[in-house]
Structure formats: C-alpha cells, structure tokens
Enzyme design. Structure first.
Site, PDB file in Angstrom:
ATOM      1  N   HIS A   8       0.819  -1.212   0.000  1.00  0.00           N
ATOM      2  CA  HIS A   8       0.000   0.000   0.000  1.00  0.00           C
ATOM      3  C   HIS A   8       0.859   1.272   0.000  1.00  0.00           C
ATOM      4  O   HIS A   8       0.541   2.235   0.707  1.00  0.00           O
ATOM      5  CB  HIS A   8      -0.937   0.003   1.206  1.00  0.00           C
ATOM      6  CG  HIS A   8      -2.191   0.803   1.014  1.00  0.00           C
ATOM      7  ND1 HIS A   8      -2.173   2.166   0.822  1.00  0.00           N
ATOM      8  CD2 HIS A   8      -3.490   0.440   0.989  1.00  0.00           C
ATOM      9  CE1 HIS A   8      -3.423   2.608   0.702  1.00  0.00           C
ATOM     10  NE2 HIS A   8      -4.242   1.573   0.794  1.00  0.00           N
ATOM     11  N   GLU A  39      -2.342  -0.810  -6.094  1.00  0.00           N
ATOM     12  CA  GLU A  39      -2.264  -2.011  -5.271  1.00  0.00           C
ATOM     13  C   GLU A  39      -2.650  -3.259  -6.073  1.00  0.00           C
ATOM     14  O   GLU A  39      -3.830  -3.565  -6.231  1.00  0.00           O
ATOM     15  CB  GLU A  39      -3.199  -1.869  -4.075  1.00  0.00           C
ATOM     16  CG  GLU A  39      -3.022  -0.580  -3.286  1.00  0.00           C
ATOM     17  CD  GLU A  39      -4.274  -0.204  -2.505  1.00  0.00           C
ATOM     18  OE1 GLU A  39      -4.841  -1.081  -1.826  1.00  0.00           O
ATOM     19  OE2 GLU A  39      -4.694   0.971  -2.617  1.00  0.00           O
TER      20      GLU A  39
END
Length: 342
Positions: free
Chosen positions: A167, A306
């Site tokens: 992330h 992501e």
C-alpha cells in the site's frame, strides 16, 4: 538495501514488512516517515504497508459459509459496514521477522516472515506469510521485485481466505504538496462497479473517469478522483490460480512527472489492482525526536496502486476460488516496480 548505488536504494521496516524508502536518482518516490515509531502512531493511511490477511474490503465484515460456518470480522471501513485491509490491526501493523538478507534469482534481496495465528482478527487457521524484496539495476532503471507467498500451516480448520498487497503512495514530484501534473497511463479502463457501500455488484464496466487502456491522462488539482478496482483479467473468477507467480507480468500502470523527469512502471501477475488518487488522504503533522516538524500531508499527496485479486473475493463465494487455500496449497503473487529519471 542498495540497487548498486546510494541514489537508488531501498529501506524496509519489520513493521508490516513495509517500504519506507524507494530512492531513484536520489529521490524518495514513496510517502513515508523518517522514524519507525510514526508508522504506529500516524499511519491510518497504511503508508508502505504489507496489507493482509485479506486486501481491500470484505462485504458486511463477515465471511459466510467457510468451514461450514460464518466468521464476523471487524467493521473498520469508516461509514461502510465492511472490513478493510485485514481488520483493526492487519498485517501492516504487525512485526515481521526480518529483514533477512537473501540472494534470490541472482539479485540482492531481503526476506520477511510473519505467522498469523488462528483467530487473529477472527480469521480462521494459522497461516505463514513470506515477503521477498529484491533489487537490481537494468538499463539504467532501478528495479524492485516483490514476491508474496502464503501457506495454511495450522490444523485448526480445513480452509481459510488470504490476500496480500503493498500500500505505498507514490509521488514523483517530491516536495510538492500534491501529485498534480502526474501523467498516468493504465493497462485497463475496466473496473468493478460498486454499490453504495463500496462493494462490487458483480458487473465489470468501463470507468468513465479515465481514457482507454494505453492512453495517457494527467492528474489535475482535483480530477479525476479515482478509488476503484481496475480489472486486467475479466475471467479471473474462473481461471485465476491461487499462485499467480508463474503467469506473465502485465503492465498495470506507468506514471511520470514532467517537473522531475521521474518515471515509474508497475507490472504484476495479479488480475486486478486498486487505483487510488488519495482524495481522502490525511496524515497529521508530527515531531521527530530531534524536534524536527514533519508537515501534515493532505488529499492527492500520493497515488496508491495495489496489485490484487478482486475486491471482496474473500466474502463473495463465487469469487472465493481466487483466495481460498487448504493445507498443501500456496497462495502467491509477484510484482515488479521499475523506476528511472530522464
């Protein structure tokens, strides 16, 4: 860890096996904190973290019909009744064993290991997660390869659900307050259509906010605002293997900024990726041990990309084949980040 030059180097922390620095031509291109302690006290935004035991959202914060029963999870998705990024204290908030120096595929690297016990965040089964980071230089480009592997190692249950991603928030114009001016090219413009609670309806459609795959667009001061799961493989629910590492890499996104000449290309074996322009991001001001003020950071101060499976594949039974593992099976994924300065 260096990719052969101090100007192209990486720093990782044991908390969350997170990426603290990704340096290209002397620029750190990820949002970060200078001291490890702030990742515990100021990191509600998941900066750099390894997300798990599942990624993104689980509808209604519940796993239904797994091991013949239901499992209630933490509802931590703001105003939505979902579980987000593994729960209240997902893997990004846990201390991994490592970094352990390794040589993987002929390159310098480090390995992290975390064992998530049965019942942690109310997920069933004890699982082991391995994370490898390897660095190299190729044709003048700084390369970070990330590899994940998860295995059900406990005997508490027959099956469980897993997923992991990174992330990081990328910013190719370091020092500027926002990513305005960043040029983006995406590998797809198809996304999972969401309901009012940010959960996929099951429909895959073109995302109006972005142009066709392969066509560049520029991030402006407030538009486009994107927080969507973009789909690289529409057949994934039926064909995606648990371990995608042997699949060919696909280019998810390429981003650059004209002010710095910095470029980043992200490739992955995963069938989808969350693309987030960080319109809800806020990182509060902090003070270092030496009294140095770290300014607050606000919306659109980074871009999260992501690689992952589909949102809610853990909760949606017809998609669960992408993330459900039994003893003897491995879940795996591989991503490559390639950065350079022109």
């Amino acid at each position: 860890m260096s990719a052969t030059s101090p100007d192209s180097a990486f720093t990782f922390l044991s908390q969350g096996a997170l990426i603290q620095e990704f340096k290209v031509a002397g620029h750190n291109i990820v949002q970060s904190f200078p001291e490890a302690k702030f990742y515990q006290t100021h990191n509600d935004a998941y900066l750099g973290e390894t997300i798990g035991r599942t990624t993104n959202r689980v509808k209604g914060a519940e796993l239904k019909n797994l091991n013949g029963r239901n499992y209630k999870l933490a509802a931590n998705d703001g105003g939505n009744p979902n579980s987000l990024h593994g729960g209240l204290r997902g893997w990004g908030k846990k201390d991994f064993d490592g970094p352990k120096p390794v040589n993987r595929n002929g390159n310098e690297g480090v390995r992290f290991r975390y064992v998530s016990n049965d019942g942690e965040e109310n997920y069933p089964g004890t699982v082991e997660c391995l994370v490898w980071y390897t660095a190299s230089i190729e044709h003048g480009k700084t390369i970070l390869e990330v590899e994940y592997q998860i295995e059900l190692v406990g005997d508490e249950c027959e099956e469980t659900v897993v997923g992991v991603t990174n992330h990081s928030y990328f910013h190719l114009n370091p020092g500027a307050p926002t990513t305005e001016g960043t040029v983006v090219t995406l590998g797809t413009n198809e996304h999972l259509v969401l309901d009012e609670h940010q959960i996929p309806t099951g429909e895959i459609a073109t995302l109006p906010a972005i142009p066709a795959a392969g066509e560049p667009f520029t991030l402006e001061a407030s538009a486009p605002a994107i927080d969507d799961c973009l789909v690289m493989d529409k057949a994934a629910p039926d064909s995606c293997p648990l371990d995608t590492r042997s699949l060919p890499l696909k280019t998810l996104a390429t981003i650059s900024h004209p002010n710095t000449g910095l470029h980043l290309e992200i490739q992955s074996t995963e069938p989808a990726f969350q693309f987030y322009t960080a319109d809800g991001l806020y990182i509060p001001e902090a003070q270092t041990d030496k009294g140095i003020t770290i300014p607050s950071r606000g919306k659109r101060s980074g871009i999260a990309i992501e690689p992952s499976r589909y949102v809610d594949c853990a909760g949606r039974e017809e998609w669960r084949g992408m993330c459900k593992i039994r003893k003897g099976q491995l879940w795996g994924a591989r991503s490559v980040y390639r950065a350079w300065k022109e």
